[in-house]
Design an enzyme around this catalytic site. Structure first.
Site: not given
Ligand SMILES: NC(=O)c1ccc[n+]([C@@H]2O[C@H](COP(=O)([O-])OP(=O)(O)OC[C@H]3O[C@@H](n4cnc5c(N)ncnc54)[C@H](OP(=O)(O)O)[C@@H]3O)[C@@H](O)[C@H]2O)c1
Length: 480
Positions: A178-179, A241
């Site tokens: 999950d950047h 996110h």
């Protein structure tokens, strides 16, 4: 760092070019790659290793945050080999195994293998099964699997995908990207609060009135309509996110925590969020969709008129919600989250609002204190305080803080790839968090699919639907 083979599924894809190659190159510049590494890029496109190296060089010129240095780039590119590979064909795996072993022998490196799945989710089940059947993943050294988003499209598909991975890999070997968790300011929340007694004193939950998390974009659906019209803001941004940002904000760091302790705390936070009720669906969950409007002085279309979007689409391009975390620290402190496309500004930020005396002199401009952690596009921390302006005898809200120049900071993918290579999963999404996030989101997906929740509209270039302002104003606050 131990020497290894890095197997990149999807080496000819967009993500590899825009993020993975630049990240590896910047790690190389920082001396953060293993002394000896074999990188094997896979795809069906017929290319030679030299062709792939030329494509990587081009990608670095376009996307690397730092300039490509002529005197060392070839040394970096030499680490790469291309292997023509069809993930759906059994013989591909037998051939890959031989190719990989040959290269390991040539470099004299152990069979530590990191598999990066930068391919469509529909390929993953077969890839994982074949990695096992071919023996590629049965290594004498360690093995790890990095999986890109999306991790499922609902609770059932996420569970199915996870069951496929677990047939071959154990949780400690699975790194779900999950950047947002790779972004410096998200990683810094803990190190911002714990070593600073002054901020720790502020983090006394008795002083906090509410927490707001915003991720707004000015862009519309662009060329991603075929994906986005099925996903909506809730799958694209919220399940992953925004809920990760809620967890990262809510973890209580009374002391330095280990990776396992952070994982455990994040899980407990998700478990203590109230499940979505029918009442929430009517009052505390806001679904929105943009209409035509003006963004940065330019007229733009409404969502339903975008190319590739159904004329009568009820897809959510905006989402806001109020969450309650029922634990000893956050009970009674609402968390408001919102995300949207075609908003007035691009900003991802966490705002902690502090309680204000009920008899504060609002008429002279006194406002509540805020701690603002800006994650994107700026990276900054600021504190809003009231400063007297003696000429007007009023108070002016003033921000004191610091910011970092994003260009000098490692990108999210650099941090995450490095962590994957050293085997640190702190900033990856662990299965229980992912499952609990889908569990929270699933009733909302169902209600949206059955049109059981109102769809509010908002003009492009605005701050979202009126209903999202009413959501927070009802509790006596406003979005910051
Ligand atoms: N692009 C982004 O910004 C982004 C952001 C977040 C997450 N992701 C995720 O990352 C993954 C990759 O995205 P992408 O944008 O790079 O996709 P893409 O540009 O469509 O690339 C897909 C890659 O998969 C390979 N591929 C397709 N079918 C294959 C097969 N049967 N056997 C072997 N290789 C195959 C393609 O290579 P060949 O055509 O040469 O076979 C290509 O390298 C997706 O899961 C996506 O959701 C992407």
């Amino acid at each position: 760092m131990e020497n290894m083979t890095f197997v990149l599924f999807g080496a000819t894809g967009d993500l590899a070019k825009r993020k993975i190659y630049p990240a590896l190159y910047n790690l190389y510049l920082d001396g953060k790659l293993p002394q000896s590494i074999s990188v094997i890029g896979l795809g069906r496109t017929p290319l030679s290793s030299e062709d792939l190296q030329a494509q990587i060089h081009e990608a670095l010129n376009e996307f690397s945050r730092r300039d490509v240095l002529r005197d060392n780039v070839q040394d970096f590119l030499n680490k790469f080999r291309y292997f023509i590979f069809d993930a759906m064909k059994e013989e591909s795996y037998e051939n890959l195994r031989a190719f990989m072993e040959e290269r390991e022998a040539e470099l004299g490196i152990p069979d530590n293998r990191l598999f990066y799945l930068s391919v469509a989710p529909r390929l993953i089940d077969n890839i994982v099964k074949q990695l096992d059947a071919s023996g590629i993943s049965r290594t004498g050294g360690w093995r790890r699997l990095i999986v890109e988003k999306p991790f499922g499209t609902d609770l059932a598909s996420a569970r199915e995908l996870n069951a496929s991975l677990k047939e071959v890999f154990v949780e400690e070997e699975i790194y779900r990207i999950d950047h947002y968790l790779g972004k410096p300011m998200v990683q810094n929340i803990e190190s911002l609060i714990r070593p600073n007694p002054i901020l720790q004193a502020l983090w006394d939950h008795k002083q906090i009135s509410n927490v707001q998390i915003t991720a707004s974009e000015t862009v519309g659906v662009g060329s991603r309509a075929s994906y986005y019209d099925k996903a909506g803001a809730i799958r694209d941004m919220v399940q992953n996110h925004l809920l990760q940002l809620v967890m990262m904000t809510a973890v209580h760091h009374e002391r330095k925590l280990t990776s396992d302790q952070i994982e455990q705390k994040k899980r407990e936070i998700m478990e203590s969020i109230n499940p979505v009720s029918d009442e929430d669906l009517q009052n505390n969950i806001i679904r929105g969709q943009y209409q035509a409007g003006v963004v940065s002085g330019k007229a733009v279309k409404g969502y339903q008129d975008e190319d590739g979007v159904e004329d009568d689409s009820t897809n959510d391009t905006f989402f806001a919600a109020k969450l309650c975390i029922n634990n000893e620290h956050w009970s009674g402190i609402p968390f408001y989250i919102r995300t949207g496309k075609r908003m007035d500004q691009k900003s991802t930020r966490i705002v902690i609002e502090f309680k204000q005396d009920s008899d504060a002199e609002k008429d002279v401009g006194i406002v509540s204190n805020l701690l603002v952690i800006e994650i994107n596009p700026n990276e900054s921390v600021s504190l809003r305080v009231n400063v007297a302006d003696h000429s007007s005898e009023k108070f002016e809200p003033t921000y004191i803080g610091f910011s970092k120049h994003p260009g000098h900071q490692p990108e999210a993918y650099e941090r995450l790839l490095y962590d994957g290579m050293i085997g640190d999963s702190t900033f990856f999404a662990h299965w229980h968090e992912v499952e609990l996030s889908w569990e929270w989101v699933q009733p909302i997906l169902d209600a949206f699919a059955n049109d059981e929740a109102p769809l509010h509209t908002y003009p492009a270039g605005s701050t979202g639907p009126d209903a999202s302002h009413e959501l927070i104003e009802r509790d006596g606050f406003e979005w910051n």
